[in-house]
Enzyme design. Structure first.
Site: not given
Ligand SMILES: NC(=O)c1ccc[n+]([C@@H]2O[C@H](COP(=O)([O-])OP(=O)(O)OC[C@H]3O[C@@H](n4cnc5c(N)ncnc54)[C@H](OP(=O)(O)O)[C@@H]3O)[C@@H](O)[C@H]2O)c1
Length: 318
Positions: A11, A37, A103, A126, A130, A156
């Site tokens: 995202q 990866d 968070d 998780y 982090k 979120w």
């Molecule tokens: N989503 C939330 O609600 C949330 C909340 C708090 C903090 N965050 C933080 O915000 C940041 C962005 O989150 P987001 O929502 O954009 O996450 P997301 O949509 O889940 O995207 C994460 C990306 O990381 C990639 N990934 C996972 N494992 C991998 C691996 N082994 N090698 C290479 N790529 C890998 C995934 O690849 P694939 O597409 O191939 O799976 C995906 O494209 C992250 O640091 C997350 O921890 C997110």
């Protein structure tokens, strides 16, 4: 200037894709799991070397909160070991490193908004992985005079990808009743907004790197809500946008988290104060440390509600 974006298919990664298009003088390398990866340290080193990046954005993460309880090794590899390697590269090559955290590094027992220096006590794997990533990045930069970093803790997240809002919209078309947790508080954050303020922090108007104080920043919009409140807002916005739903707003039932047990515990209070980031963004001259204290104009970030309304409206228009 060369820029490297890890997690380009997520995202946040997709949000950077859209935003960075406007920066014509940047040469951006977008990397997905297929190209690299993050469980493979050699692949990470190869991509970093190939990119020669002065700005490294890590939008990738192992984000499957419940699965992480059983896939501990993968969660730590992606969320802790991989960012450590990126941070080390940044310190060796005088690069800027943007990383994202969560968070969920907090246990949620604080009654007020969490600040950056508050004690971390993640409840699940998780959050622990982090947090380990945060500590590893801080350590790498502690030892070096080169490079700078920002760890933006957010919550979120929704954008172009799977998220809570999309799940609610899907369920609202399939079901007449829905139970949603009403005793966990947080702030929904649009990935586009997050990407936007991230670039505001580290790029000047000529798309060149600007100096900012390295550290952890809380990055969420203004306001607060529970998952139940968010679900109600999503349904109201969808109806306003002309969607036909099986689920009526009054048929959403608030429940306690204890009534909906999940493999990983979540914090009850996920609200994070953003004054530190707002102050730094408001400072006219980021190189002048005296300018990012009380003298800087601190304006509130936009409210989460308006952004969710627009997001749902845009989804409905598709
Ligand atoms: N989503 C939330 O609600 C949330 C909340 C708090 C903090 N965050 C933080 O915000 C940041 C962005 O989150 P987001 O929502 O954009 O996450 P997301 O949509 O889940 O995207 C994460 C990306 O990381 C990639 N990934 C996972 N494992 C991998 C691996 N082994 N090698 C290479 N790529 C890998 C995934 O690849 P694939 O597409 O191939 O799976 C995906 O494209 C992250 O640091 C997350 O921890 C997110």
């Amino acid at each position: 200037m060369n820029v490297l974006v890890f997690g380009a298919a997520g995202q946040l990664g997709k949000a950077f894709h859209v935003l960075l298009r406007e920066h014509k003088n940047l040469n951006v390398l977008y990397v997905t799991r297929t190209e690299c990866d993050l469980g493979d340290p050699e692949a990470i080193a190869r991509v970093l070397k190939q990119s020669q990046a002065k700005l490294i954005i890590n939008a990738a993460a192992y984000t499957a909160v419940d699965k992480a309880e059983t896939e501990t090794e993968s969660a730590y590899a992606v969320n802790a070991s991989a960012p450590e390697l990126m941070a080390k590269y940044a310190t060796q090559h005088d690069a800027t490193f943007l990383h994202y955290s969560t968070d969920y590094v907090f246990d949620g027992s604080k009654s007020d908004f969490y600040l950056e220096d508050d004690v971390c006590n993640p409840l699940g794997v998780y959050g622990k992985s982090k947090r380990a990533g945060e500590v590893a990045i801080q350590k790498a930069f502690e030892k070096s005079k080169l490079g700078q970093y920002a760890i933006l803790r957010t919550s979120w997240v929704y954008g172009d990808g799977g998220n809570f809002i999309r799940t609610i919209l899907r369920l609202a078309k399939e079901r007449k009743e829905l139970k949603v947790i009403n005793d966990q508080y947080g702030v929904p954050t649009h990935a586009n907004w997050l990407a936007c303020i991230s670039l505001e922090l580290c790029l000047d108007s000529d798309s060149q790197i600007k100096t900012f104080p390295s550290g952890i920043y809380h990055a969420v919009p203004s306001g607060e809500i529970t998952w139940y409140g968010l679900a109600c807002q999503v349904i109201d916005s969808a109806i306003e946008a002309g969607e036909t739903l099986k689920l009526k707003p009054e048929a959403i039932q608030p429940i306690l988290a204890t009534d909906y047990p999940l493999p990983a515990s979540r914090p009850q209070n996920s609200r994070m104060g953003t004054q530190k980031l707002r102050t730094v963004l408001a400072a006219k001259n980021l190189n002048d440390s005296s300018s990012y204290n009380e003298t800087a104009q601190i304006s509130a970030f936009p409210d989460w509600r308006k952004m969710v309304q627009k997001y749902v409206k845009d989804l409905s228009a598709k």
